[in-house]
Scaffold this motif. Structure first.
Motif, mmCIF file in Angstrom:
data_model
loop_
_atom_site.group_PDB
_atom_site.id
_atom_site.type_symbol
_atom_site.label_atom_id
_atom_site.label_comp_id
_atom_site.label_asym_id
_atom_site.label_seq_id
_atom_site.Cartn_x
_atom_site.Cartn_y
_atom_site.Cartn_z
ATOM 1 N N LEU A 57 -3.426 -1.507 -4.638
ATOM 2 C CA LEU A 57 -3.213 -0.317 -3.804
ATOM 3 C C LEU A 57 -1.744 0.060 -3.681
ATOM 4 O O LEU A 57 -1.388 0.918 -2.879
ATOM 5 C CB LEU A 57 -3.805 -0.544 -2.404
ATOM 6 N N GLY A 58 -0.889 -0.554 -4.496
ATOM 7 C CA GLY A 58 0.535 -0.316 -4.383
ATOM 8 C C GLY A 58 1.118 0.635 -5.407
ATOM 9 O O GLY A 58 2.341 0.840 -5.440
ATOM 10 N N MET A 59 0.270 1.225 -6.240
ATOM 11 C CA MET A 59 0.782 2.152 -7.252
ATOM 12 C C MET A 59 1.419 3.377 -6.595
ATOM 13 O O MET A 59 0.921 3.874 -5.591
ATOM 14 C CB MET A 59 -0.372 2.604 -8.163
ATOM 15 N N VAL A 60 2.522 3.853 -7.167
ATOM 16 C CA VAL A 60 3.190 5.068 -6.685
ATOM 17 C C VAL A 60 3.243 6.074 -7.831
ATOM 18 O O VAL A 60 3.714 5.753 -8.922
ATOM 19 C CB VAL A 60 4.609 4.768 -6.178
ATOM 20 N N THR A 61 2.755 7.283 -7.581
ATOM 21 C CA THR A 61 2.771 8.342 -8.583
ATOM 22 C C THR A 61 3.362 9.615 -7.974
ATOM 23 O O THR A 61 3.530 9.720 -6.760
ATOM 24 C CB THR A 61 1.356 8.679 -9.088
ATOM 25 N N ASP A 62 3.640 10.591 -8.837
ATOM 26 C CA ASP A 62 4.095 11.904 -8.351
ATOM 27 C C ASP A 62 2.996 12.948 -8.519
ATOM 28 O O ASP A 62 3.269 14.147 -8.568
ATOM 29 C CB ASP A 62 5.361 12.337 -9.085
ATOM 30 N N SER A 63 1.746 12.502 -8.557
ATOM 31 C CA SER A 63 0.634 13.418 -8.826
ATOM 32 C C SER A 63 0.461 14.474 -7.745
ATOM 33 O O SER A 63 0.077 15.613 -8.042
ATOM 34 C CB SER A 63 -0.673 12.631 -8.994
ATOM 35 N N ILE B 92 0.856 -1.185 0.000
ATOM 36 C CA ILE B 92 0.000 0.000 0.000
ATOM 37 C C ILE B 92 0.895 1.240 0.000
ATOM 38 O O ILE B 92 1.840 1.335 0.790
ATOM 39 C CB ILE B 92 -0.922 0.044 1.232
ATOM 40 N N SER B 93 0.596 2.186 -0.869
ATOM 41 C CA SER B 93 1.359 3.443 -0.919
ATOM 42 C C SER B 93 0.626 4.512 -0.103
ATOM 43 O O SER B 93 -0.032 5.386 -0.654
ATOM 44 C CB SER B 93 1.542 3.901 -2.369
ATOM 45 N N TYR B 94 0.736 4.384 1.219
ATOM 46 C CA TYR B 94 0.050 5.305 2.125
ATOM 47 C C TYR B 94 0.475 6.758 1.872
ATOM 48 O O TYR B 94 1.644 7.050 1.679
ATOM 49 C CB TYR B 94 0.381 4.976 3.581
ATOM 50 N N GLY B 95 -0.510 7.654 1.924
ATOM 51 C CA GLY B 95 -0.233 9.078 1.819
ATOM 52 C C GLY B 95 -0.984 9.836 2.895
ATOM 53 O O GLY B 95 -2.010 9.376 3.397
ATOM 54 N N ALA B 96 -0.483 10.984 3.273
ATOM 55 C CA ALA B 96 -1.143 11.803 4.292
ATOM 56 C C ALA B 96 -2.361 12.491 3.692
ATOM 57 O O ALA B 96 -2.306 13.007 2.581
ATOM 58 C CB ALA B 96 -0.172 12.838 4.841
ATOM 59 N N ARG B 97 -3.449 12.528 4.446
ATOM 60 C CA ARG B 97 -4.682 13.155 3.956
ATOM 61 C C ARG B 97 -4.441 14.605 3.550
ATOM 62 O O ARG B 97 -4.954 15.068 2.532
ATOM 63 C CB ARG B 97 -5.768 13.084 5.026
ATOM 64 N N ASP B 98 -3.634 15.317 4.335
ATOM 65 C CA ASP B 98 -3.405 16.726 4.037
ATOM 66 C C ASP B 98 -2.628 16.901 2.731
ATOM 67 O O ASP B 98 -2.826 17.891 2.024
ATOM 68 C CB ASP B 98 -2.663 17.404 5.191
ATOM 69 N N ASP B 99 -1.745 15.955 2.405
ATOM 70 C CA ASP B 99 -1.039 16.017 1.126
ATOM 71 C C ASP B 99 -2.022 15.865 -0.030
ATOM 72 O O ASP B 99 -1.942 16.579 -1.035
ATOM 73 C CB ASP B 99 0.027 14.923 1.041
ATOM 74 N N THR C 278 -4.093 9.672 -9.951
ATOM 75 C CA THR C 278 -4.039 8.790 -8.791
ATOM 76 C C THR C 278 -3.086 9.420 -7.790
ATOM 77 O O THR C 278 -1.914 9.660 -8.101
ATOM 78 C CB THR C 278 -3.562 7.377 -9.175
ATOM 79 N N LEU C 279 -3.592 9.716 -6.594
ATOM 80 C CA LEU C 279 -2.800 10.360 -5.551
ATOM 81 C C LEU C 279 -2.274 9.290 -4.598
ATOM 82 O O LEU C 279 -3.045 8.485 -4.064
ATOM 83 C CB LEU C 279 -3.655 11.370 -4.779
ATOM 84 N N THR C 280 -0.956 9.286 -4.382
ATOM 85 C CA THR C 280 -0.348 8.270 -3.527
ATOM 86 C C THR C 280 0.759 8.882 -2.682
ATOM 87 O O THR C 280 1.170 10.017 -2.894
ATOM 88 C CB THR C 280 0.286 7.128 -4.357
ATOM 89 N N GLY C 281 1.246 8.080 -1.750
ATOM 90 C CA GLY C 281 2.466 8.422 -1.043
ATOM 91 C C GLY C 281 3.666 8.100 -1.916
ATOM 92 O O GLY C 281 3.510 7.584 -3.036
ATOM 93 N N PRO C 282 4.893 8.364 -1.424
ATOM 94 C CA PRO C 282 6.085 8.219 -2.253
ATOM 95 C C PRO C 282 6.629 6.794 -2.346
ATOM 96 O O PRO C 282 7.544 6.532 -3.127
ATOM 97 C CB PRO C 282 7.102 9.131 -1.561
#
Length: 296
Positions: free
Chosen positions: A265-271, A175-182, A202-206
């Motif tokens: 759920l493992g995709m990583v993007t720079d969006s 899973i590429s967890y990201g912060a809600r605020d990001d 697609t919004l993801t963590g790094p």
């Protein structure tokens, strides 16, 4: 820009963050922002800053028609109605119809990764059908497929740390967890832009992490060892039911693990950075900043 920007679900955590970024990060005039909610009194602080606050009930078509009136760009934040299957889909399609009827010029929507038919996530069809309705409306759109929030870990982690055991059926999925605020900053940037191009982000963590890797980070931060125990979906569902969760909710939660195992759920993007100009916070940095929430 001179467009009027509307945010639904503005009293929720994501909605509030989006509006805060519109006001404070992107310096949008409060007079051009419309915040809608079922509970207008809960947004008194935003009203005091000059934001227009309107009541909007996704179960009441008349209230939606009034809420969307005069909005140039409208963000529909997906509802949290999960108890009744299909209810969320019904609510969101009603919002899309109301926005279209009100003449909204650009429609934005918060979805989830990999909504296509076949997704293990039980509510993925709600998002897929909403995306399709938006595309069929003919309105230029921006769809944000929000990855899993790092904040989601706070729901289960206190119990995991108390027992020292993390039951999962995610296998080696990530899973590429990201912060809600990001994510909120990226969404606000999209809402505040003047683009008329239709696009899906697609919004993801790094970085994407296996369950065992997340457990190792939490152990490093808390000093408490965690044993990851892999179960079948069926066994995990029964365990959650035994812990007191309603069967419907247990099945939804287990479907997240099934989607993780399937690689959805493992995709990583720079969006996030592309849209907002800021990098997504790494998971360890996010958890360290929120260490108190790990223990509940």
């Amino acid at each position: 820009m001179t467009a009027t920007l509307l945010v639904t679900g503005a009293s929720g955590q994501l909605g509030r963050s989006v509006i805060n970024h519109l006001l404070d990060t992107f310096k949008e005039p409060a007079s051009r922002i419309i915040a809608t909610t079922r509970t207008p009194a809960s947004l008194a602080d935003l009203a005091a800053r000059g934001v227009t606050v309107r009541e909007a009930d996704f179960d009441d078509q008349a209230s939606l028609a009034k809420a969307f009136a005069g909005a140039d760009r409208a963000l529909i934040i997906s509802t949290n109605e999960l108890a009744i299957q299909g209810k969320r889909r019904e609510q969101q399609l009603a919002a899309v119809a109301a926005a279209s009827k009100a003449g909204v010029g650009h429609l934005l929507y918060t979805s989830m990764p990999n909504t296509e038919p076949g997704s293990p996530v039980l509510f993925a069809p709600d998002h897929y059908d909403t995306e399709q309705a938006i595309k069929a409306s003919g309105i230029p759109f921006t769809i944000f497929r929000n990855g899993w929030y790092g904040e989601n870990l706070f729901m289960a982690m206190p119990q995991v740390l108390a027992s020292g055991q993390w039951y999962t059926s995610a296998g080696d999925g990530t899973i590429s967890y990201g912060a809600r605020d990001d994510y909120a900053a990226a969404i606000a940037a999209g809402l505040a832009s003047d683009t008329s191009e239709s696009k899906t982000y697609t919004l993801t963590g790094p970085k994407a992490y296996k369950t065992a890797e997340v457990a190792a980070i939490v152990t490093e931060l808390t000093g408490k060892p965690i044993q990851v125990i892999q179960l079948s979906d069926e066994a995990l569902t029964e365990g959650m039911k035994g812990a007191g969760l309603p069967e419907g909710i247990a099945k939804v939660l287990v479907s997240f693990d099934a989607a993780t195992r399937a690689g959805d759920l493992g995709m990583v993007t720079d969006s996030v950075e592309t849209l907002s100009g800021r990098k997504s916070a790494p998971l360890k940095q996010f958890l360290e900043a929120n260490k108190a929430a790990l223990a509940g």
